[in-house]
Write an enzyme that holds these catalytic residues in place. Structure first.
Site, short mmCIF file in Angstrom:
data_model
loop_
_atom_site.label_atom_id
_atom_site.label_comp_id
_atom_site.label_asym_id
_atom_site.label_seq_id
_atom_site.Cartn_x
_atom_site.Cartn_y
_atom_site.Cartn_z
CE LYS A 12 -9.50 51.81 -171.74
NZ LYS A 12 -10.15 53.07 -171.26
CE1 TYR A 52 -5.90 53.62 -167.70
CE2 TYR A 52 -6.49 51.45 -166.89
CZ TYR A 52 -6.50 52.40 -167.89
OH TYR A 52 -7.10 52.11 -169.10
CG PHE A 60 -12.12 58.33 -163.01
CD1 PHE A 60 -11.16 57.52 -163.63
CD2 PHE A 60 -11.95 59.70 -163.05
CE1 PHE A 60 -10.06 58.08 -164.26
CE2 PHE A 60 -10.84 60.28 -163.69
CZ PHE A 60 -9.89 59.45 -164.28
NE ARG A 88 -4.02 60.27 -176.42
CZ ARG A 88 -4.61 60.01 -175.25
NH1 ARG A 88 -4.55 58.78 -174.74
NH2 ARG A 88 -5.27 60.94 -174.60
CB THR A 94 -11.39 60.55 -172.52
OG1 THR A 94 -10.01 60.86 -172.69
CG2 THR A 94 -11.56 59.56 -171.39
NE ARG A 105 -11.23 55.96 -176.03
CZ ARG A 105 -10.25 56.52 -175.35
NH1 ARG A 105 -9.97 57.82 -175.54
NH2 ARG A 105 -9.52 55.82 -174.51
CG ASN A 115 -12.91 54.91 -172.94
OD1 ASN A 115 -12.43 53.84 -172.59
ND2 ASN A 115 -12.38 56.08 -172.62
CG HIS A 118 -4.92 52.42 -172.98
ND1 HIS A 118 -4.93 53.53 -172.15
CD2 HIS A 118 -3.60 52.17 -173.27
CE1 HIS A 118 -3.68 53.91 -171.93
NE2 HIS A 118 -2.85 53.10 -172.59
CD GLU A 129 0.36 53.52 -171.20
OE1 GLU A 129 -0.05 53.25 -172.35
OE2 GLU A 129 -0.03 54.52 -170.55
P1 IDP Z 1 -7.59 58.37 -172.17
O1 IDP Z 1 -7.92 56.89 -172.07
O2 IDP Z 1 -8.36 59.03 -173.27
O3 IDP Z 1 -6.10 58.63 -172.21
P2 IDP Z 1 -7.50 59.23 -169.39
O4 IDP Z 1 -7.84 60.60 -168.90
O5 IDP Z 1 -6.06 58.83 -169.37
O6 IDP Z 1 -8.15 59.05 -170.84
O7 IDP Z 1 -8.33 58.21 -168.49
C1 IDP Z 1 -8.05 56.83 -168.53
C2 IDP Z 1 -9.34 56.07 -168.58
O8 IDP Z 1 -10.05 56.30 -167.37
C3 IDP Z 1 -10.32 56.52 -169.67
O9 IDP Z 1 -10.07 55.93 -170.92
C4 IDP Z 1 -11.64 56.08 -169.09
O10 IDP Z 1 -11.85 54.69 -169.28
C5 IDP Z 1 -11.45 56.36 -167.62
N1 IDP Z 1 -11.92 57.69 -167.25
C6 IDP Z 1 -11.32 58.87 -167.48
N2 IDP Z 1 -12.02 59.90 -166.98
C7 IDP Z 1 -13.11 59.35 -166.40
C8 IDP Z 1 -14.23 59.90 -165.70
O11 IDP Z 1 -14.37 61.11 -165.51
N3 IDP Z 1 -15.15 59.00 -165.26
C9 IDP Z 1 -15.02 57.66 -165.45
N4 IDP Z 1 -14.00 57.10 -166.10
C10 IDP Z 1 -13.05 57.94 -166.57
MG MG Z 2 -4.67 58.24 -170.75
#
Ligand code: IDP
Ligand code: MG
Length: 158
Positions: A12, A52, A60, A88, A94, A105, A115, A118, A129
């Site tokens: 990212k 997304y 968010f 993963r 996350t 992470r 973080n 992805h 994707e």
């Molecule tokens: P992942 O990347 O671990 O699959 P997802 O739930 O798919 O997590 O969320 C996608 C991305 O959105 C996360 O990697 C993070 O950058 C952001 N994100 C997820 N949850 C939050 C939150 O509660 N606050 C802010 N950003 C979030």
């Molecule tokens: Mg995800």
């Protein structure tokens, strides 16, 4: 029968800015996953929305779209046995504070807003994707491994 999977990984914009492209690629390569696609790019509005889509409407979401477009990303296509879940696992949860120590992470990030990396969450998401970021001809599925080339060279008839 066990089959190899493909997955979509992105360093990212914060990962790129932090100088972690090499470290992230190094970890996946060291694991033994094969890099079949790789490029740096600026995520377009269309790509961000498609990537997304599942998060649209969440609190968010606007910041997430802004974040993923805040600088170039490095798009990576990986191939390997169980690579979707395996990658993963290597990335960690996350929220970097909840990720296991030793994961990317946990080791390199502080908050879930930034973080660094992805990874697709299922084989279906991975294929969806990959199609957002790569054209079919940009994925080098058939590239031979070094060991295959060595055997070929030893068998060469000259
Ligand atoms: P992942 O990347 O671990 O699959 P997802 O739930 O798919 O997590 O969320 C996608 C991305 O959105 C996360 O990697 C993070 O950058 C952001 N994100 C997820 N949850 C939050 C939150 O509660 N606050 C802010 N950003 C979030
Ligand atoms: Mg995800």
């Amino acid at each position: 029968m066990h089959t190899e999977e493909r997955t979509f990984i992105a360093v990212k914009p914060d990962g790129v800015r932090r100088g972690l492209i090499g470290e992230i690629l190094r970890r996946f390569e060291a694991k033994g996953y094969k890099i079949i696609g790789l490029k740096m790019l600026q995520v377009t509005n269309e790509q961000a929305a498609a990537h997304y889509a599942e998060h649209e409407g969440k609190p968010f979401y606007p910041r997430l779209i802004k974040y993923i477009q805040s600088g170039p990303i490095v798009a990576i296509a990986l191939k390997g046995y169980n690579v979707v879940a395996g990658a993963r696992h290597m990335m960690g949860a996350t929220d970097p504070d909840k990720a296991e120590v030793g994961t990317m992470r946990a080791d390199f990030a502080q908050v879930k807003e930034y973080n660094i990396v992805h990874g697709s969450d299922s084989v279906e998401s991975a294929e969806r994707e990959l199609a957002i970021y790569f054209r079919p001809e940009e994925l080098f599925e058939g590239a031979k491994s070094m060991s295959e080339l060595v055997v070929e060279s030893l068998d060469a008839d000259y």
